[in-house]
Structure formats: structure tokens, C-alpha cells
Design a protein around this motif. Sequence first.
Motif, PDB file in Angstrom:
ATOM      1  N   LEU A  68       0.825  -1.216   0.000  1.00  0.00           N
ATOM      2  CA  LEU A  68       0.000   0.000   0.000  1.00  0.00           C
ATOM      3  C   LEU A  68       0.856   1.263   0.000  1.00  0.00           C
ATOM      4  O   LEU A  68       0.464   2.293  -0.558  1.00  0.00           O
ATOM      5  N   LEU A  71       1.507   3.245  -3.207  1.00  0.00           N
ATOM      6  CA  LEU A  71       0.494   4.137  -3.767  1.00  0.00           C
ATOM      7  C   LEU A  71       0.938   5.600  -3.742  1.00  0.00           C
ATOM      8  O   LEU A  71       0.633   6.371  -4.657  1.00  0.00           O
ATOM      9  N   ASP A  72       1.647   5.976  -2.682  1.00  0.00           N
ATOM     10  CA  ASP A  72       2.070   7.368  -2.531  1.00  0.00           C
ATOM     11  C   ASP A  72       3.471   7.631  -3.066  1.00  0.00           C
ATOM     12  O   ASP A  72       3.945   8.770  -3.027  1.00  0.00           O
ATOM     13  N   ARG A 109      -5.464   2.564  -6.787  1.00  0.00           N
ATOM     14  CA  ARG A 109      -6.493   3.278  -6.030  1.00  0.00           C
ATOM     15  C   ARG A 109      -7.582   3.785  -6.974  1.00  0.00           C
ATOM     16  O   ARG A 109      -7.399   3.807  -8.203  1.00  0.00           O
ATOM     17  N   PRO A 110      -8.728   4.187  -6.432  1.00  0.00           N
ATOM     18  CA  PRO A 110      -9.835   4.656  -7.273  1.00  0.00           C
ATOM     19  C   PRO A 110      -9.409   5.780  -8.219  1.00  0.00           C
ATOM     20  O   PRO A 110      -8.664   6.693  -7.841  1.00  0.00           O
ATOM     21  N   GLU A 112      -7.473   5.538 -10.810  1.00  0.00           N
ATOM     22  CA  GLU A 112      -6.208   5.290 -11.498  1.00  0.00           C
ATOM     23  C   GLU A 112      -6.405   4.320 -12.663  1.00  0.00           C
ATOM     24  O   GLU A 112      -7.301   3.475 -12.647  1.00  0.00           O
ATOM     25  N   GLY A 130     -10.617  -5.402  -2.594  1.00  0.00           N
ATOM     26  CA  GLY A 130     -11.024  -4.182  -3.258  1.00  0.00           C
ATOM     27  C   GLY A 130     -12.346  -4.333  -3.981  1.00  0.00           C
ATOM     28  O   GLY A 130     -13.001  -5.381  -3.940  1.00  0.00           O
ATOM     29  N   GLU A 167     -12.871   0.983  -4.831  1.00  0.00           N
ATOM     30  CA  GLU A 167     -12.021   0.945  -3.642  1.00  0.00           C
ATOM     31  C   GLU A 167     -10.589   0.598  -4.048  1.00  0.00           C
ATOM     32  O   GLU A 167     -10.371  -0.005  -5.107  1.00  0.00           O
ATOM     33  N   THR A 168      -9.633   0.983  -3.214  1.00  0.00           N
ATOM     34  CA  THR A 168      -8.255   0.550  -3.448  1.00  0.00           C
ATOM     35  C   THR A 168      -8.235  -0.967  -3.595  1.00  0.00           C
ATOM     36  O   THR A 168      -8.788  -1.693  -2.765  1.00  0.00           O
ATOM     37  N   SER A 169      -7.613  -1.430  -4.668  1.00  0.00           N
ATOM     38  CA  SER A 169      -7.674  -2.849  -5.027  1.00  0.00           C
ATOM     39  C   SER A 169      -6.272  -3.435  -5.166  1.00  0.00           C
ATOM     40  O   SER A 169      -5.326  -2.746  -5.559  1.00  0.00           O
TER      41      SER A 169
END
Length: 374
Positions: A68, A71-72, A109-110, A112, A130, A167-169
Motif C-alpha cells: 500500500l 500508492l504514494d 487506487r480509485p 487510477e 477491493g 475501492e483501493t484494489s
Amino acid sequence: MNAKDQRDDILGRARVKDDEALRAYYDELAACETGALWTVANDIEPWEPTPKSAPTIWRSRDLREKVLAALDLVKPEDAGRRVVFLRNPKRKDVSACCGWLFSGIQVMRPGEAAPAHNHAASALRFIMEGAGAYTVVDGHRLTLNARDFVITPNGTWHEHGVLEDGETSMWQDGLDIPLTNALEANFYAVHPEDWQNSNLPFDASPATWGAPGLLPAKEKWGAFYSPLMKYGWDQTYEGLQAYAKVTDGDPFDGIYMRFVNPQTGGHPMATMGASMQMLRPAEHTRAHRHTGNVIYQVAKGRGYSVIGGVRYDWEERDIFCVPPWTWHEHCNLDEADDACLFSFNDFPVMEALKFYREQAYPENGGHQDVTATA
């Protein structure tokens, strides 16, 4: 060179004793980029398969937050695919998870979207968590829900994304990249328009080809891979439960079913197969071994597997591998509910080359002695 095996000192194996004259001869051969077969014969023709991979487990509780975190840190349009790959400690040189198979965990993530590309390697997805995720495979738009199995056959355009209201998947990616590279046959291309333009409705593939025991009478499908590109969890689990009512199951794998091309009954793709197996409450299978590499993901439940004498405890979303010709058995620790293991493998290659072989563990009622816990 491997340690000397006492079985090699027999007629029919290379057992030449080196002397000064032979060593000088070997030097002369080496100068011509040649060599004497008997100096390497026993190493390159072993008595039985010698796995180059180590049994390994990647636990979700250790990896989820790390995946996760990507993601950032990385955008999917910059990374190509935002994937944390699973590296076998003995296969670092080829970035493999087990043998010639690759595995990684992809996260989005949603909102993307990762653009379309294709490659000679085959790929598959097993969805971990997700909602609202999707993939497009040669124009076929497929929703991705938890525990679904989706194929991306070699040479097909494919892209992924998550809808804005999703949702984040996260899902496992399985590919035969190491095999394709070993054969020096890999190709890669990016889509000339970045994205595929498709008017097909979502999940047209399973709607057309996914009905049990039925094929559309007048649909044509000329590709070498399965027209059924998504194998939904609900139908898969229903099939396992129904089969469990009428069979004692396989002594080594429990209620064991493989995913198939509905047109042929063969594997969905040319180089990778996949299966789902169900262990009934408290079921403990007997040990066996076979050629071919297998990567497992726990789809449901908790339990452990004994691989090469070592116990590996697992729970949902954990991933572990079994190298070729390695003894393994499975146990469901829940006495009231079943456990399910998704797995993918290189069995189509083993079968096509006539290399597949299987053997039951002959001692202790079919169970290994546990010498360690991972």
C-alpha cells in the motif's frame, strides 16, 4: 560442480579418474571452446530433478502495508505497473518467485488507470481485495472482484484500472516472464493509442462462455487461449462444494479442480495452468511430489503446508511456493469450515514436453516428519 554422489560410481555413469595427461587435454579443449562431456555429464544429467528454488512463504500481514505504501511513491503511468514482486531467495538472478514463474502484488487506487501494453509472456490475476477494479484484455472488459481468477494470454493487449467510485484494489500477478526470457523469446509493446477503445459490455466473456455445461452454439473463437477470460469466485466455490458432496477427493490435494478452456477442456493458456482446491474441515492430505513449479495463494481459511519437511502456517491472502520434485502436503486447521487454495503452475509446459511425473510419499502413512517451522 555438485558434491560427488556415490550412486555415480557404476557402469553407465561418468566415472573417469583425472590424471595429469587428462588435465592437459582438458586445457587444450578449453582453448577451442570445447570440453569433455564426461567431466560434466553427471551434473547436467542428474538422477532426479534438482530444484533451483527454495520453498518460501510471503505473508500478507508482513507485506500488505508495504504494498500500500507504493500508492504514494509511484504513479502507475510512470511505473508501467505498480507491482511489488515476490523474489525467491535462490532465484534473484531472474527475478523469479519459483522456477521460471514470476509473481507480484499489484495495487491501484480509485480513479487510477495503467495504460495498455502487450508482451510475449502470459499473465494471470488472482484478486486479493477491493472493489470497482477492472481489466481490458484485447477489448474484453472484465470486472475484478475478490477471489476472481482472470487470464491475460501472451500477445494480448491489456490494461487495468479502478473506477472513481471503487475501492483501493490489490491482486496477485502471475507471469511466465522468466521462462520467456530463458527461451529468449520475449517481446514487449506499448499500445499506439495508450488505451484500448472497446464498446463491449463489461463481463461479456464470462456471460458468453461461463455457463456450466453450455457453449454458445454459433459463436466463433479462433484464438489459442480460452475465450472465458474471467473465472468468478462464486461459480468456482459452488463447483467445489458440489463436487465435495459426491467424492472422497484426491488424497494429495483434497477437492481439487483445475480451470479450463471451455472449448477444449485444456489449460486456459499455453504455458501456465491454474487450479482451486478445497480442504474440508480438519482435512490433512498425504504428501506427494511432482515435476513443475506451483505458486499458491490462500483464497479462504487457515492452515499449514509441510514442504520439504518444513511447516509453513498460512492464512487468507498469504502466498507460498512449492518447487519441483519437493514433497508437500496440506492441512486445514479449522475444524468447522473449509479452506481453499488457488494455485498457478507451469504444468502445460511440463505436459507438452512430456516431462510431467508424480510420486506419492511412501513412508509414515504418507506424511513427512516436520523438522522445522518457517
